[in-house]
Scaffold this active site. Structure first.
Site, PDB file in Angstrom:
ATOM      1  N   ASP A 808       0.832  -1.208   0.000  1.00 57.40           N
ATOM      2  CA  ASP A 808       0.000   0.000   0.000  1.00 57.40           C
ATOM      3  C   ASP A 808       0.860   1.249   0.000  1.00 57.40           C
ATOM      4  O   ASP A 808       1.918   1.287   0.629  1.00 57.40           O
ATOM      5  CB  ASP A 808      -0.900  -0.007   1.249  1.00 57.40           C
ATOM      6  CG  ASP A 808      -2.138   0.850   1.066  1.00 57.40           C
ATOM      7  OD1 ASP A 808      -2.204   1.585   0.059  1.00 57.40           O
ATOM      8  OD2 ASP A 808      -3.028   0.801   1.934  1.00 57.40           O
ATOM      9  N   LYS A 877      -5.884  10.474  11.213  1.00 57.26           N
ATOM     10  CA  LYS A 877      -5.531   9.816   9.950  1.00 57.26           C
ATOM     11  C   LYS A 877      -6.416  10.231   8.786  1.00 57.26           C
ATOM     12  O   LYS A 877      -5.931  10.608   7.715  1.00 57.26           O
ATOM     13  CB  LYS A 877      -5.585   8.289  10.113  1.00 57.26           C
ATOM     14  CG  LYS A 877      -5.281   7.563   8.806  1.00 57.26           C
ATOM     15  CD  LYS A 877      -5.354   6.053   8.941  1.00 57.26           C
ATOM     16  CE  LYS A 877      -5.106   5.389   7.586  1.00 57.26           C
ATOM     17  NZ  LYS A 877      -5.187   3.912   7.664  1.00 57.26           N
ATOM     18  N   ASP A1033      -4.160   2.833  -5.098  1.00 53.96           N
ATOM     19  CA  ASP A1033      -2.729   2.915  -4.801  1.00 53.96           C
ATOM     20  C   ASP A1033      -2.233   1.719  -4.001  1.00 53.96           C
ATOM     21  O   ASP A1033      -1.115   1.727  -3.496  1.00 53.96           O
ATOM     22  CB  ASP A1033      -2.406   4.214  -4.049  1.00 53.96           C
ATOM     23  CG  ASP A1033      -3.087   4.278  -2.686  1.00 53.96           C
ATOM     24  OD1 ASP A1033      -4.105   3.586  -2.503  1.00 53.96           O
ATOM     25  OD2 ASP A1033      -2.614   5.020  -1.804  1.00 53.96           O
TER      26      ASP A1033
END
Length: 1093
Positions: A808, A877, A1033
């Site tokens: 990742d 986050k 991604d």
């Protein structure tokens, strides 16, 4: 003079339209008919007005003069003046360019409606209706302006097959016109060569060649053969030239990929050619049926007496509803059929004749029993889904009628030679092989059809008509579940109104009786559209923007917002999308299978009350009971009534959410269970930014933790010397622990907890349940099982693993910004610079925010003191991740507020103040860590603001040559008939939404770079023989090939950012938007500051 011309005397020519406004021959149509008022489909009211030409506005002339005269020192003053002038220009109705663009878009919508109407008439066999409709449009000048040559060609093709041609008038013939004329001559016995030569000579005068006919025209049935027969009558030795010219890819990023293939090792599938051909037949059968009925995973639940009763009641009523709808449909069609066919107005009748009546009814019944949630559905969405289902079925039948299926079978069977393991090795890509095979099988119809995609307004109108039929005709007895009630027939569907923001929206809601029957019946069968199910054979490779993915089901290369069509025009104009298409094909050729042991565990929990902790939605029996109270009861105070109303709303919302989640899980698990013994594939397409997605909407590897856990690669590869280590590292990554540990540290941690890993694999539900505490529990459990099987095998290095290992990105958006701005500090925090241990930007921001908090707490700030001990990686986050994608402080505050509410110990009375404080600190921390990011974002935002204020949408081209346009426009309601509230949102003729255009440009541009990097990685992994898939991604491959994939990933990231991306974007924007405008000076200066900061 007759309308029908003898083919021996035909000449395709331009006939000047009569100035009286009447066209067509005098022997046809109503006599002495007065000129009618223009009336186009209701979806295009705004397009009936012609574009009035105007001269460029005076302020523009003045601006250009000033730009030549002033020096750079005056830029700031001019900038101020320009800002006012740009706003004035945006609102001006005298701007010729804006009027022309708007009218062109509207005209395109009208032309699509007209073409689809004519094609529907022809397909249904109602040739006379199509002919009379075209004549009625042609006779009046202001309606004739909406016609183009393609509409006349539709009728020319029809008459060509009947060996007679209608007159064509008013427009210059194109290749399609000549093709129809020559086809007609080819069908005519003993056609005079003189006539054919005359047609070919005129075609040559128009700058067209015979080779153009065969290389550019789209053929149906035997049209190509008839055309060739006509040409060979006068040129016996003529052979069409094969279209084998391969345009080299223009992007420097992939030139070597296509030109230097000596080291390429394209992977084969683990199937024989015969097996692949058999799989093709099964997939073809499924798509021809258009729907698939499968067992629900709830079938395993014990059947109660009430369930049996409800199932019988539903079956009885379903049969009755089918008869009722069938009768209502036929009666309605009889009324519509009596519409004067010479009238110029469109109606739905031809669209209702495309399929058998029973097929329309089956689609409506499917919606009632399978698709409608208890809380109801937006009328527009429901109508759109119904219309799309009709369009899909129509397209499939159209391909069958045009004899495409047989040719597709021949080409696909030959195409399997490239993929099968028992055939020779090729050095060509799937797209290239398919194009070569099409050239070799040139006879017969063209696989890439030229049928018009139904406009959004037509789709919604047709769906609305069907909803209207259901609402008006489907009834049920009110006492069916409660005999104590008075018996009367009541509708099973209700048309209601609700508000979305400030707009009133039509809503279709099922009656509670129907909802209760469906929920209590818990039927054992589910019916889906065929495209919902993964493919049973490798997808057809994308070879153009109009052809690829499924065998027969129509699929768009680029997904779009409903009604947006600009991107389709851009794709059609784009000559070279090879790299983009090949990357989509690579993702689609990955074969999958089901992790059956894990699926069985998940289904057992699903059928046993679910589990919120493990993300398995509970059944509706666990939903909160909706409190009932009488608002008129005087015993309640006003405060108590208000409280009760809030409780009712809260309970209804919770029930609605639970039902949605439960049904979503039911669909995914049922599809997975249906495919449990199959090998399958996910065809891919992309959104307008270039981000790729699997086409099946419910079950795919982009889904939740549950869905990802039950998917493994169909092909297995040995672990090799480092594969087991990568499995262990992957497991630790899934737990969310050790984020700041090195890979070696994570491996050592995994080895230290092997006892827990093996216990989780052996006793997932009755052991220590270590896996349940992971961030991604189900994927962690699947990984535990894989590790257990590997370590217990005789030789772990030879253990055949099907498990996908993920790599990742570290806050991928910030990685791209750091690379664009050459920001060393920011690059270090997102792992773009070598470090002893992996960096975690989220923990870094959390640590920095904690330092700010401690400083403020010492200064006596109350909220900073309250937050002591509560600032964690998890709290910040989401905000850190989405700042790069344009989240505002308001949005960031809501994200942090949600995280704080999840902390039981945090005092709820401080949530608002704390979230407000934290979002400021997060933005401040990011600004300090990523100096170049905000400046680049500001440049992109300001550029988009100026572009949209000038009345244009923001466009750019990715480094791989994919054209992108932002589909954000101010929308207006256009009523489309039927139910009162049915309306569609017209976008194409509206001005850009400035706020959305400017706010979305930075994140969308980064998304486009993200997708470009993924596509480059996919191409080079494919040439290296790797199995590769992505979730944006996050890249997946076998444990054996993780190191190779990582190397490719890094190389392609460096190659991408070695290009002058910002410079090329600036040049593109300047060339497209800023020619002659003075603000380019400031844009260029601002860009230079960002680039060299």
């Amino acid at each position: 003079q007759s309308d029908v011309l003898d083919v021996q005397h035909v000449k395709v020519q331009v006939i000047k339209a009569p100035s009286s406004g009447r066209g067509g021959p005098p022997g046809r149509g109503p006599k002495n008919k007065t000129q009618e008022k223009t009336d186009f489909p209701k979806s295009a009211h705004s397009g009936t007005k012609g574009a009035s030409k105007s001269q460029p506005s005076r302020w523009m002339e003045k601006l250009n003069a000033e730009a030549r005269a002033k020096e750079i020192a005056e830029v700031e003053e001019l900038e101020k003046r320009l800002s006012q002038q740009v706003s004035q220009w945006a609102s001006s109705t005298n701007s010729e360019r804006l009027v022309v663009d708007s009218d062109a878009n509207t005209c395109g919508d009208i032309q699509s409606s007209l073409r689809s109407y004519l094609e529907a008439c022809v397909f249904a066999g109602d040739i006379e209706r199509a002919h009379q409709f075209l004549l009625s449009q042609h006779r009046t000048m202001n309606r004739r302006k909406q016609l183009n040559i393609e509409m006349y060609n539709i009728m020319m093709r029809v008459w060509a097959k009947k060996v007679r041609l209608k007159k064509e008038a008013g427009l210059k013939p194109n290749l399609g016109s000549y093709c129809a004329a020559l086809e007609c001559m080819g069908r005519t016995p003993n056609c005079s060569p003189r006539v054919i030569n005359r047609c070919l000579s005129q075609m040559e005068e128009d700058g067209l060649s015979v080779d153009d006919l065969f290389s550019q025209c789209v053929f149906r049935q035997d049209e190509r053969d008839m055309l060739l027969r006509a040409v060979r009558t006068v040129q016996p030795d003529y052979q069409p030239k094969p279209n084998t010219t391969l345009t080299p890819c223009a992007s420097p990023l992939v030139q070597d990929f296509y030109s230097q293939r000596a080291d390429h090792q394209y992977p084969k599938l683990d199937f024989s050619q015969e097996e692949l051909q058999e799989r093709f037949k099964r997939q073809l059968s499924m798509e021809q049926a258009c729907t698939v009925t499968i067992d629900s995973v709830e079938v395993a639940m014990p059947v109660t007496e009430n369930m049996t009763k409800m199932r019988e009641l539903l079956a009885e009523h379903r049969s009755q509803w089918q008869k009722t709808l069938l009768q209502a449909l036929r009666e309605s069609k009889m009324i519509l059929a009596k519409t004067n066919t010479k009238d110029y107005r469109l109606n739905l009748y031809p669209y209702l004749c495309l399929l058998e009546d029973r097929e329309y009814v089956d689609i409506m019944i499917q919606v009632i029993v399978s698709s409608l949630p208890p809380s109801g559905e937006s009328l527009k969405i429901l109508a759109r889904d119904l219309g799309n289902r009709l369009y899909t079925k129509y397209c499939v039948q159209q391909k069958g009628r045009n004899q495409i299926v047989e040719k597709l079978s021949n080409i696909y069977n030959a195409y399997t030679d490239l993929l099968a393991k028992d055939t020779k090795v090729y050095d060509v890509l799937p797209r290239e092989q398919w194009c070569q095979l099409e050239t070799e099988h040139s006879s017969g119809p063209t696989l890439q059809g030229d049928e018009t995609h139904w406009p959004y307004t037509v789709t919604v109108e047709l769906g609305t008509y069907m909803v209207d039929l259901m609402v008006k005709n489907l009834k049920i007895n009110s006492d069916i579940l409660n005999p104590a009630c008075d018996r009367k027939l009541i509708p099973i569907l209700y048309h209601m109104y609700t508000f979305r923001s400030t707009r009133q929206v039509g809503f279709i809601k099922p009656h509670p009786i129907l909802t209760q029957m469906l929920q209590e019946a818990m039927e054992t069968k589910l019916t889906f559209d065929s495209y919902v199910i993964p493919m049973l054979c490798p997808p057809v490779p994308w070879i153009s923007a109009k052809f690829g993915a499924y065998l027969l089901t129509p699929t768009k290369l680029m997904r779009a917002i409903d009604g947006a069509t600009q991107h389709e025009l851009l794709l059609e104009k784009c000559q070279n999308l090879h790299a983009v298409l090949d990357s989509l094909n690579q993702l689609g050729t990955c074969a999958w299978r089901i992790n059956k042991p894990l699926l069985d565990i998940i289904i057992s929990i699903f059928n046993d009350r679910g589990s919120d902790k493990l993300d398995i939605p509970p059944p509706m029996s666990e939903a909160p009971k909706i409190p009932h109270f009488n608002p008129q009861d005087p015993s309640y105070t006003s405060t108590e009534k208000a409280h009760m109303k809030r409780e009712v709303i809260k309970a209804k919302k919770k029930c609605s959410e639970m039902h949605s989640l439960r049904m979503d899980a039911l669909y995914k698990l049922s599809i997975a269970n249906y495919m449990r013994d199959e090998i399958f594939w996910f065809p891919h397409n992309m959104d307008f930014r270039g981000r790729t997605y699997p086409c099946p909407p419910y079950f795919n590897h982009l889904g939740s933790d549950v869905t990802r856990a039950i998917l493994v690669f169909a092909e297995g590869k040995p672990l090799g010397p480092k594969g087991l280590d990568w499995l262990k590292i992957h497991l630790v990554n899934l737990t969310g622990l050790k984020k700041r540990s090195s890979l070696q540290g994570r491996l050592e941690y995994a080895n230290s907890i092997m006892e827990d890993i093996l216990d989780s694999a052996d006793n997932p539900l009755n052991g220590k349940k270590w896996w349940m505490n992971a961030d991604e529990p189900w994927q962690a459990l699947a990984c535990c099982m894989e590790i257990a099987n590997a370590v217990r095998s005789p030789d772990p290095t030879r253990f055949i693993s099907h498990f996908p290992v993920h790599q990742d990105g570290s806050c991928n958006g910030l990685q791209h910004y750091a690379a664009l701005g050459r920001d060393v500090i920011g690059a270090t925090s997102v792992n773009l610079m070598p470090c002893d241990v992996p960096q975690d930007v989220y923990s870094g921001v959390a640590q920095q925010v904690e330092e700010f908090r401690a400083r403020d707490a010492e200064s006596g700030l109350k909220i900073a003191q309250v937050l002591e001990g509560f600032i964690s990686r998890k709290v910040v986050k989401q905000t850190v991740m989405t700042v790069v994608y344009g989240v505002t402080r308001y949005g960031g505050r809501l994200q942090i507020e949600k995280r704080l509410k999840e902390i039981d110990e945090f005092p709820k009375e401080y949530v608002w103040d704390a979230s407000h404080y934290l979002v400021r600190q997060v933005f401040t921390g990011l600004k300090e860590m990523f100096t170049g990011t905000r400046e680049i974002q500001d440049w992109l935002t300001e550029s988009a603001r100026l572009i949209s204020k000038s009345g244009r949408t923001v466009e750019w081209v990715t480094p791989l040559g994919l054209p992108i346009i932002q589909p954000y426009h101010r929308m207006s309601l256009v009523h489309s008939g039927g139910l009162d509230s049915v309306s569609t949102l017209s976008r194409s003729s509206q001005r850009p939404d400035t706020v959305k255009q400017k706010n979305a440009f930075p994140p969308n541009f980064i998304h486009s770079l993200d997708s470009t990097h993924m596509m480059l990685t996919a191409l080079h992994c494919y040439s290296a023989g790797l199995t590769f898939v992505s979730v944006h991604d996050c890249f997946w491959t076998h444990a054996l090939t993780v190191d190779t994939m990582n190397k490719v990933c890094r190389e392609q990231f460096v190659a991408l950012h070695s290009q002058p991306i910002l410079q090329e974007l600036s040049n593109f924007l300047l060339h497209k938007y800023c020619t002659g405008l003075i603000e380019v000076i400031k844009c260029t200066r601002f860009y230079s500051t960002c680039l060299w900061h």
